[in-house]
Design a protein around this motif. Structure first.
Motif, PDB file in Angstrom:
ATOM      1  N   THR A 181      37.207   3.275  66.639  1.00 45.37           N
ATOM      2  CA  THR A 181      37.272   3.611  65.215  1.00 45.37           C
ATOM      3  C   THR A 181      38.738   3.818  64.807  1.00 45.37           C
ATOM      4  O   THR A 181      39.565   4.248  65.604  1.00 45.37           O
ATOM      5  N   ASN A 182      39.005   3.509  63.552  1.00 47.67           N
ATOM      6  CA  ASN A 182      40.372   3.668  63.046  1.00 47.67           C
ATOM      7  C   ASN A 182      40.751   5.146  62.993  1.00 47.67           C
ATOM      8  O   ASN A 182      39.889   6.022  62.957  1.00 47.67           O
ATOM      9  N   ILE A 183      42.058   5.392  62.946  1.00 43.29           N
ATOM     10  CA  ILE A 183      42.512   6.784  62.935  1.00 43.29           C
ATOM     11  C   ILE A 183      43.205   7.072  61.603  1.00 43.29           C
ATOM     12  O   ILE A 183      44.101   6.320  61.193  1.00 43.29           O
ATOM     13  N   PRO A 184      42.781   8.141  60.906  1.00 46.95           N
ATOM     14  CA  PRO A 184      43.440   8.444  59.625  1.00 46.95           C
ATOM     15  C   PRO A 184      44.926   8.716  59.832  1.00 46.95           C
ATOM     16  O   PRO A 184      45.301   9.352  60.830  1.00 46.95           O
ATOM     17  N   LYS A 185      45.731   8.235  58.921  1.00 42.14           N
ATOM     18  CA  LYS A 185      47.178   8.465  59.050  1.00 42.14           C
ATOM     19  C   LYS A 185      47.512   9.950  59.076  1.00 42.14           C
ATOM     20  O   LYS A 185      48.493  10.368  59.669  1.00 42.14           O
ATOM     21  N   SER A 186      46.635  10.742  58.465  1.00 42.60           N
ATOM     22  CA  SER A 186      46.895  12.190  58.421  1.00 42.60           C
ATOM     23  C   SER A 186      46.833  12.809  59.827  1.00 42.60           C
ATOM     24  O   SER A 186      47.252  13.943  60.015  1.00 42.60           O
ATOM     25  N   SER A 187      46.316  12.064  60.814  1.00 44.07           N
ATOM     26  CA  SER A 187      46.278  12.594  62.187  1.00 44.07           C
ATOM     27  C   SER A 187      47.410  12.061  63.049  1.00 44.07           C
ATOM     28  O   SER A 187      47.556  12.463  64.198  1.00 44.07           O
ATOM     29  N   ILE A 188      48.160  11.113  62.527  1.00 43.44           N
ATOM     30  CA  ILE A 188      49.252  10.508  63.310  1.00 43.44           C
ATOM     31  C   ILE A 188      50.481  11.421  63.205  1.00 43.44           C
ATOM     32  O   ILE A 188      50.819  11.855  62.088  1.00 43.44           O
ATOM     33  N   PRO A 189      51.155  11.727  64.318  1.00 42.75           N
ATOM     34  CA  PRO A 189      52.345  12.578  64.215  1.00 42.75           C
ATOM     35  C   PRO A 189      53.314  12.027  63.161  1.00 42.75           C
ATOM     36  O   PRO A 189      53.671  10.849  63.215  1.00 42.75           O
ATOM     37  N   PRO A 190      53.718  12.857  62.196  1.00 38.86           N
ATOM     38  CA  PRO A 190      54.532  12.348  61.090  1.00 38.86           C
ATOM     39  C   PRO A 190      55.788  11.600  61.541  1.00 38.86           C
ATOM     40  O   PRO A 190      56.189  10.636  60.908  1.00 38.86           O
ATOM     41  N   GLN A 191      56.373  12.005  62.686  1.00 36.58           N
ATOM     42  CA  GLN A 191      57.614  11.308  63.093  1.00 36.58           C
ATOM     43  C   GLN A 191      57.364   9.855  63.495  1.00 36.58           C
ATOM     44  O   GLN A 191      58.302   9.071  63.574  1.00 36.58           O
ATOM     45  N   LEU A 192      56.073   9.496  63.721  1.00 41.37           N
ATOM     46  CA  LEU A 192      55.781   8.094  64.040  1.00 41.37           C
ATOM     47  C   LEU A 192      55.567   7.266  62.777  1.00 41.37           C
ATOM     48  O   LEU A 192      55.429   6.040  62.841  1.00 41.37           O
ATOM     49  N   LEU A 193      55.500   7.933  61.640  1.00 43.62           N
ATOM     50  CA  LEU A 193      55.288   7.196  60.389  1.00 43.62           C
ATOM     51  C   LEU A 193      56.570   7.088  59.576  1.00 43.62           C
ATOM     52  O   LEU A 193      56.622   6.393  58.579  1.00 43.62           O
TER      53      LEU A 193
END
Ligand code: BUP
Length: 451
Positions: A167-179
């Protein structure tokens, strides 16, 4: 290069969250009669690391110790001190080969932290031995790493990162420094590690089939990434019985069964003072007994504020008969297996999650940084605990005492949650017990390394 048994060198990066699983695996390997060398980058950043290393070698004299002295690195841009230490270690790694090339018996494998893998693989190649990554995070976070750097997102899926086979992962769960476009040390280390994955013999997971079955299966079926190395669940990696730190155990021994909620946000997360106060009031309002390990600073050597500078005297006075607050190191493994502990409020560092899983302790997931929101998703999905997503990343908003009290009451009082968490504990112990899935995988890895 004949020797009678495998000789494995293990090398973690900085931070207790990395050192701890490496030492545990070192102790496990030694119990299988493997020759083990633990390499640590010196000087360590935190007092907790140097104390732990000293007591580990004192109780495991058969394990070889290699102190690797790193050249200090002055980061041109501000960054997390633990990541600066990682970078210094990576920049010093060309000095390692002569130190390990004459090991006796000769090394037969290296277990590397993912943060060092890129520079470790050429060293292992020169020695003609395989590299394994010993992963310090969840399989689910590995699926994020495997897809980093993320492809450009179209408008339709702008809020999610796609993970093939899962399943896809919401961007809100991705560590901000990776975005962010600017490259933190974490982001650039990750980018280079991803290109190393295909060159390692396997990725050892501190996880177990039941806990992350969907992700482990998707990896090993080649759905997440074709040609990805085998992911090998060997967890939850068992504690090695170090006794250290300030022991709240005499106090716990006097509390009724499952009556105490344990609160800790790991070795490197300090909350804002306002959030600390609201958390204290929330614990008080929940009506439950509590044992709270409190940190005022990311690096323990700089954590100088006394308890009464972080919490009001009236709070400490009001709660003195039902809770204790500890500053300093405790033995979390002893706390989580203590019969008086009935719930765990945690930042979801992966070691903390696997330790709670091993003992079936219901969790309130309060992720704050890094991989922790992804790990919290594993906690929620497996039934080990609750996660209130709306609480956001560290410092995004102040969570008030009432919200905290409500959630604490749920993990301490909800019988269904308790039964589900206890079931996770049973499965975890089965996995690492005799003939359990994780135990078998570790034995196979060791057999494959027989010289
Ligand atoms: Br604090 C503390 N005693 O007082 P995580 C932690 N621990 O035994 P982190 C203690 O350190 P990362 C204490 O049991 C766990 O094994 C705890 O690792 C132990 O979180 C380890 O849970 C902490 O992974 O590391 O420290 O935030 O950021 O790498 O996840």
């Amino acid at each position: 290069r004949q020797s009678l048994q495998p000789h494995i060198a293990l090398f973690p990066t900085a931070g207790m969250g990395h050192l701890t699983p490496f030492l545990r695996v070192a102790a496990m390997l030694a119990s299988y009669n493997v020759t083990v060398t633990v390499i640590t980058a010196q000087p360590t950043l935190s007092a907790a690391e140097s104390d732990t290393i000293a007591s580990f070698f004192a109780i495991h004299p058969q394990i070889k110790r290699l102190d690797f002295h790193i050249v200090p690195y002055n980061s041109p841009t501000p960054d997390d001190p633990f990541f600066i230490h990682w970078e210094a270690t990576n920049r010093s790694l060309h000095l390692l080969h002569p130190l390990i090339s004459t090991s006796s018996p000769p090394l037969t494998a290296i277990f590397s932290d993912f943060g060092l893998a890129t520079n470790m693989i050429p060293i292992a190649d020169r020695l003609q031995i395989p590299t394994f990554i010993l992963l310090t995070t969840s399989a689910r976070f590995l699926s994020v790493m495997a897809n980093y750097p993320f492809p450009e997102l179209s408008d339709t899926d702008a809020n999610h990162i796609q993970i093939p086979g899962l399943t896809n992962i919401p961007k809100s769960s991705i560590p901000p420094q990776l975005l962010r476009p600017d490259k933190s040390i974490f982001a650039s280390t990750l980018a280079s590690t991803v290109s190393s994955f295909s060159k390692v013999k396997g990725i050892l997971l501190n996880s177990f089939e039941y806990f992350e079955s969907e992700t482990i299966i998707a990896f090993n079926n080649g759905q997440v990434q074709p040609g990805f190395p085998p992911v090998l669940p060997i967890g939850p990696i068992a504690p090695y019985g170090l006794v250290q730190g300030d022991h709240p155990l005499p106090w716990l021994n006097d509390q009724p069964a499952k009556s105490v909620v344990y609160i800790s946000f790991g070795s490197r997360t300090a909350m804002s003072k306002d959030q600390i106060r609201a958390l204290g009031d929330g614990l008080d309002r929940s009506g439950h007994r509590f044992l709270w390990v409190l940190k005022g600073n990311k690096v323990d050597k700089e954590d100088k504020e006394a308890l009464d500078e972080l919490l009001s005297n009236s709070f400490l006075e009001r709660t003195k008969n039902k809770g204790i607050v500890v500053k300093g190191w405790v033995s979390q493994e002893d706390i989580l297996q203590h019969p008086a502990v009935g719930g765990f409020v945690s930042h979801c560092g992966w070691n903390s999650v696997t330790e709670a899983a091993l003992h079936g302790v219901p969790m309130l997931a309060w992720p704050l940084n890094g991989d922790q929101r992804i790990n919290a998703g594993v906690v929620e999905k497996s039934g080990l605990g609750l996660w209130e997503r709306e609480w956001g990343w560290a410092g995004e908003k102040l969570i008030n005492e009432q919200e905290i009290a409500e959630k604490v009451k749920v993990i301490m009082e909800d019988e269904i949650l308790r039964a589900k968490a206890s079931n996770v504990g049973k499965e975890a112990r089965k996995a690492v017990g005799k003939d359990g899935g994780s135990e078998k995988v570790l034995a196979q890895v060791i057999n494959s390394l027989n010289p």
